[in-house]
Motif scaffolding. Structure first.
Motif, PDB file in Angstrom:
ATOM      1  N   VAL A  33       0.507  -0.682   0.251  1.00  0.00           N
ATOM      2  CA  VAL A  33      -0.089  -0.866   0.305  1.00  0.00           C
ATOM      3  C   VAL A  33       1.157   1.480  -0.211  1.00  0.00           C
ATOM      4  O   VAL A  33       0.660   2.098  -0.969  1.00  0.00           O
ATOM      5  N   HIS A  37       0.062   3.267  -3.471  1.00  0.00           N
ATOM      6  CA  HIS A  37      -1.420   4.133  -2.390  1.00  0.00           C
ATOM      7  C   HIS A  37      -0.565   5.428  -3.984  1.00  0.00           C
ATOM      8  O   HIS A  37      -1.784   5.965  -4.415  1.00  0.00           O
ATOM      9  N   GLN A  59     -10.097   3.411  -2.023  1.00  0.00           N
ATOM     10  CA  GLN A  59     -10.172   2.940  -0.627  1.00  0.00           C
ATOM     11  C   GLN A  59     -10.611   2.009  -1.234  1.00  0.00           C
ATOM     12  O   GLN A  59     -10.216   0.113  -1.027  1.00  0.00           O
ATOM     13  N   THR A  61     -10.287   0.181  -4.269  1.00  0.00           N
ATOM     14  CA  THR A  61      -9.375  -0.617  -5.260  1.00  0.00           C
ATOM     15  C   THR A  61      -8.303  -1.401  -4.634  1.00  0.00           C
ATOM     16  O   THR A  61      -8.284  -2.720  -4.552  1.00  0.00           O
ATOM     17  N   TRP A  62      -8.054  -1.146  -2.956  1.00  0.00           N
ATOM     18  CA  TRP A  62      -7.600  -1.640  -2.134  1.00  0.00           C
ATOM     19  C   TRP A  62      -8.559  -2.782  -1.153  1.00  0.00           C
ATOM     20  O   TRP A  62      -7.596  -3.984  -1.360  1.00  0.00           O
ATOM     21  N   VAL A  65      -7.783  -5.407  -4.195  1.00  0.00           N
ATOM     22  CA  VAL A  65      -6.865  -6.223  -4.206  1.00  0.00           C
ATOM     23  C   VAL A  65      -6.228  -6.975  -3.277  1.00  0.00           C
ATOM     24  O   VAL A  65      -6.167  -8.258  -3.009  1.00  0.00           O
ATOM     25  N   LEU A  82      -2.624  -4.201 -10.697  1.00  0.00           N
ATOM     26  CA  LEU A  82      -3.333  -3.331  -9.811  1.00  0.00           C
ATOM     27  C   LEU A  82      -4.102  -1.948 -10.230  1.00  0.00           C
ATOM     28  O   LEU A  82      -4.851  -1.785 -10.455  1.00  0.00           O
TER      29      LEU A  82
END
Length: 204
Positions: A33, A37, A59, A61-62, A65, A82
């Motif tokens: 991250v 990020h 957020q 997206t993570w 992931v 990603l």
């Protein structure tokens, strides 16, 4: 002594981080991250033109992931993976917007547009990897954020991924799910459109 390029070193470090994440090391995910990020948020900000929306979408997206890492089959392809997830997050948001507004999102999403510009001669189809001063163009884009934001979504995304985030043609093609030739065509069209807008405003 190694002959690896910076990109190769970065890819190897990304691959190691991805494998460590798949082994359940939360410290590795935190490092992932921290590493990616800023780039993902920058990409989403340029795609949406909205800082608040980008903060929300990164957020999401993570979260995707984190859920998807155990199923990542090729950790060496982490970088395009990603950005591909970030792109799908944007697409889902656009579909929601069109659905809310009563539109047909599947037909109107400009990010999925595959129509290319009119046919040009071979001399006009410039190879973007060999016929451009990348540093110079990047400086112009950064100096003219408003002009970049005014481009259609597909062209804006292609320029952002290739020049600002320095992804290869192959990686951009993987993210956009199109052939590399289509990416080259989009880059040529986007460069022409940006050049025309800059010229109108007095830039050489």
């Amino acid at each position: 002594m190694t002959n690896e390029t910076p990109d190769e070193v970065g890819n190897r470090e990304d691959e190691l981080l991805a494998v460590r994440c798949q082994l359940g090391e939360m410290e590795a995910f935190d490092a992932l991250v921290e590493r990616w990020h800023p780039a993902l948020r920058s990409y989403l900000r340029k795609m949406t033109g909205d800082e608040e929306a980008a903060a929300e979408l990164v957020q999401e997206t993570w979260l995707r992931v984190l859920r998807g890492l155990p199923r990542l089959r090729n950790p060496a392809r982490l970088r395009p993976w990603l950005f591909g997830i970030a792109r799908r997050v944007v697409m889902d948001r656009l579909r929601e917007r069109y659905a809310t507004q009563g539109g047909d999102g599947s037909r109107n999403l400009s990010l999925d547009a595959t129509a290319e510009s009119p046919a040009r001669t071979p001399d006009e189809m410039i190879d973007p990897t060999a016929a451009i001063d990348t540093t110079g163009l990047t400086q112009e884009i950064e100096a003219m954020r408003g002009e970049l934001g005014a481009l259609p979504v597909t062209e804006r995304e292609t320029l952002t991924l290739f020049y600002l985030h320095e992804l290869s043609l192959t990686e951009v093609a993987e993210i956009q799910a199109v052939p590399t030739g289509t990416v080259k065509s989009r880059l040529n069209r986007a460069r022409r459109m940006l050049r025309e807008r800059l010229t109108e405003r007095g830039y050489e």
